[in-house]
Write an enzyme that holds these catalytic residues in place. Structure first.
Site, PDB file in Angstrom:
ATOM      1  N   ASN A 172     -48.150   7.013  21.509  1.00 16.85           N
ATOM      2  CA  ASN A 172     -48.452   7.565  20.187  1.00 16.85           C
ATOM      3  C   ASN A 172     -47.964   9.012  20.131  1.00 16.85           C
ATOM      4  OD1 ASN A 172     -50.348   7.054  17.592  1.00 16.85           O
ATOM      5  ND2 ASN A 172     -50.461   9.191  18.229  1.00 16.85           N
ATOM      6  N   ARG A 227     -52.152  26.162  25.945  1.00 13.39           N
ATOM      7  CA  ARG A 227     -52.718  26.959  24.870  1.00 13.39           C
ATOM      8  C   ARG A 227     -53.218  28.284  25.435  1.00 13.39           C
ATOM      9  NH1 ARG A 227     -56.871  22.346  22.691  1.00 13.39           N
ATOM     10  NH2 ARG A 227     -55.342  20.879  21.817  1.00 13.39           N
ATOM     11  N   ARG A 239      -4.198   9.124  -9.139  1.00 10.14           N
ATOM     12  CA  ARG A 239      -5.402   9.176  -9.976  1.00 10.14           C
ATOM     13  C   ARG A 239      -6.682   9.348  -9.144  1.00 10.14           C
ATOM     14  NH1 ARG A 239      -5.154   3.938 -13.494  1.00 10.14           N
ATOM     15  NH2 ARG A 239      -7.304   4.603 -13.963  1.00 10.14           N
ATOM     16  N   LYS A 261     -33.073  10.000  16.546  1.00 12.89           N
ATOM     17  CA  LYS A 261     -31.655  10.001  16.889  1.00 12.89           C
ATOM     18  C   LYS A 261     -31.490   9.682  18.372  1.00 12.89           C
ATOM     19  CE  LYS A 261     -29.451  13.115  18.581  1.00 12.89           C
ATOM     20  NZ  LYS A 261     -28.817  13.429  19.915  1.00 12.89           N
ATOM     21  N   ALA A 314       0.843  -1.205   0.000  1.00 12.29           N
ATOM     22  CA  ALA A 314       0.000   0.000   0.000  1.00 12.29           C
ATOM     23  C   ALA A 314       0.874   1.249   0.000  1.00 12.29           C
ATOM     24  CB  ALA A 314      -0.910  -0.004   1.218  1.00 12.29           C
TER      25      ALA A 314
END
Length: 450
Positions: free
Chosen positions: A363, A426, A17, A337, A11
């Site tokens: 839910n 609210r 290239r 995540k 290696a």
């Protein structure tokens, strides 16, 4: 008694290239550096020693392989492949066994092929050198292997040194070899650089082995297995070849791929039986999908665990640390995540769940987000079993929603909610009859006055 095996992996090339600041052999195939793919295949032989010969950007190679117990030898000058292998002599001092010579930019060679090379070294005639050869569709500028019908090798001729008759031969040299340690460095010491490139060719070992008495032989393999990578285009082609084989294996193991060519796996993706994978799915590293799960189209999954019978997508994103329990569901445009969804929990659409623990049966309504980051630290959200979070809610962590609790749609929750409670955040609604019409009339008058 099994003969010990060592591997020398070359290696040291510049890899110009690739046009990259990253060493060529560290460019990834299926999310893993190509060099590490090769080392994985070598490791299956339980080698006594693995040596990587590095040159340019050797610090990158050292950082990648040293944690694996691989030794790095340095080729300071690029004087050819034979010279490169000689740089491993110190690292292999005292080793008695068989040496595989491999290339870091030829990463798909299988353990089975390596074993076949070593076995042939101890087969009929006990040759000094075994050369791995292949027959490409287009021999192009590959070195030609000149051998008889029994695979006894006369010589390997580099294309630029070959005659027209030799160039007509279709058997080509992969560069990979197996040599006994007792023969390797003795033969390398006989190499010369009297050729068109002025380099010490490793391929000359074949001819030297013939003069030595026991000679060299050929083992053939498929061209795809020894495909080399010198450019981005070749990297993409080899990755595509790897992906094609992985898709076939996934289906053979019992998964359904609706449009196989559009599914992209990582090197370590685990897929169970009766898994359905729809088109255009991408698996990054660290993904496990249990039996019976469904991965719907255009989903992106990395570092995640998908439980038995769970459903993901379409257009879902699972990031590292996402854990979906049995029969849980993450729907369209949901991002997860470092969050766990319990059995049967659901987040069907347009939701972000980060740094969260969501209980079984909970839910999560559309548009809900866990506000887990304050610009400096991350905080956790805990949602209890069977809780219901209404649409367009913001859960400002750290916060806990008790089991069975309900959060009304549109709430911004900054304090814990006890079990089975209703939390409404609210402002009171007020209606002013006719206000909108009076406002429009007033604005039209102002506009007309200008």
């Amino acid at each position: 008694m099994t003969t010990p095996i060592a591997a020398v992996i070359l290696a040291a090339g510049m890899g110009t290239r690739m046009k990259s600041d990253l060493h060529k052999v560290l460019h990834p195939i299926a999310g893993r550096p190509m060099l590490l793919h090769l080392i994985d295949s070598v490791d299956a032989l339980d080698p006594a020693k693995v040596v990587v010969v590095a040159g340019a950007r050797r610090e990158q190679v050292e950082a990648a392989v040293t944690p694996l117990g691989v030794e790095v030898a340095i080729q300071a000058e690029q004087l050819g492949t034979g010279h490169a292998v000689r740089q491993a002599e110190t690292a292999l001092a005292g080793f008695e066994g068989d040496v595989l010579i491999l290339y870091g930019d030829v990463p798909l060679v299988t353990t089975e092929t390596m074993r076949a090379m070593v076995d042939r070294l101890h087969g009929a005639g006990e040759p000094s050198v075994v050369v791995l050869a292949f027959r490409p569709a287009d021999p192009a500028a590959y070195g030609r292997v000149i051998a008889d019908a029994d695979g006894r090798l006369d010589k390997i001729v580099e294309f630029k040194d070959a005659s027209p008759e030799q160039r007509a031969v279709t058997l080509c040299n992969s560069g990979l070899m197996a040599v006994r340690s007792a023969d390797l460095f003795r033969l390398l010491g006989q190499l010369t650089n009297t050729n068109a490139a002025g380099e010490y060719y490793l391929t000359d070992l074949a001819e030297l082995a013939g003069k030595d008495g026991r000679g060299a032989v050929v083992v053939e393999t498929d061209a795809a297995e020894v495909a080399g990578i010198n450019s981005r285009a070749e990297l993409a082609a080899v990755d595509a070849s790897w992906q094609a084989k992985r898709r076939v294996r996934a289906m053979a193991d019992g998964a359904t791929l609706v449009a196989p060519d559009t599914v992209w796996f990582s090197f370590d993706t685990q897929i169970g039986r009766d898994v359905l994978i729809e088109p255009n799915v991408f698996f990054g590293p660290g993904v496990s999908v249990a039996d019976g799960a469904t991965i719907r189209g255009f989903s992106h999954i990395e570092g995640a665990t998908v439980g038995e019978g769970a459903e993901v997508g379409p257009y879902a994103r699972l990031r590292p640390g996402a854990v979906l329990g049995e029969k849980s569901k993450v729907g369209n445009f949901v991002e997860v995540k470092k969050a766990t969804l319990g059995k049967g929990a659901k987040a069907n659409h347009l939701t972000y769940l980060g740094d969260a623990e969501i209980g079984a049966g909970a839910n999560i309504g559309a548009g809900t987000i866990t506000c887990n980051y304050d610009g400096f630290f991350k905080y956790k959200t805990v949602i209890g079993e069977d809780a219901f979070v209404g649409s367009n809610s913001a859960l400002v962590a750290p916060v806990s929603i008790g089991a069975g609790a309900i959060v009304g749609a549109g709430s911004t929750v900054t304090q814990d909610v006890e079990a089975d409670a209703l939390r409404l955040v609210r402002p009171p609604q007020e209606t002013k009859p006719g206000w909108a019409k009076r406002f429009r009339d007033m604005m039209r008058v102002k506009k007309a006055a200008k």
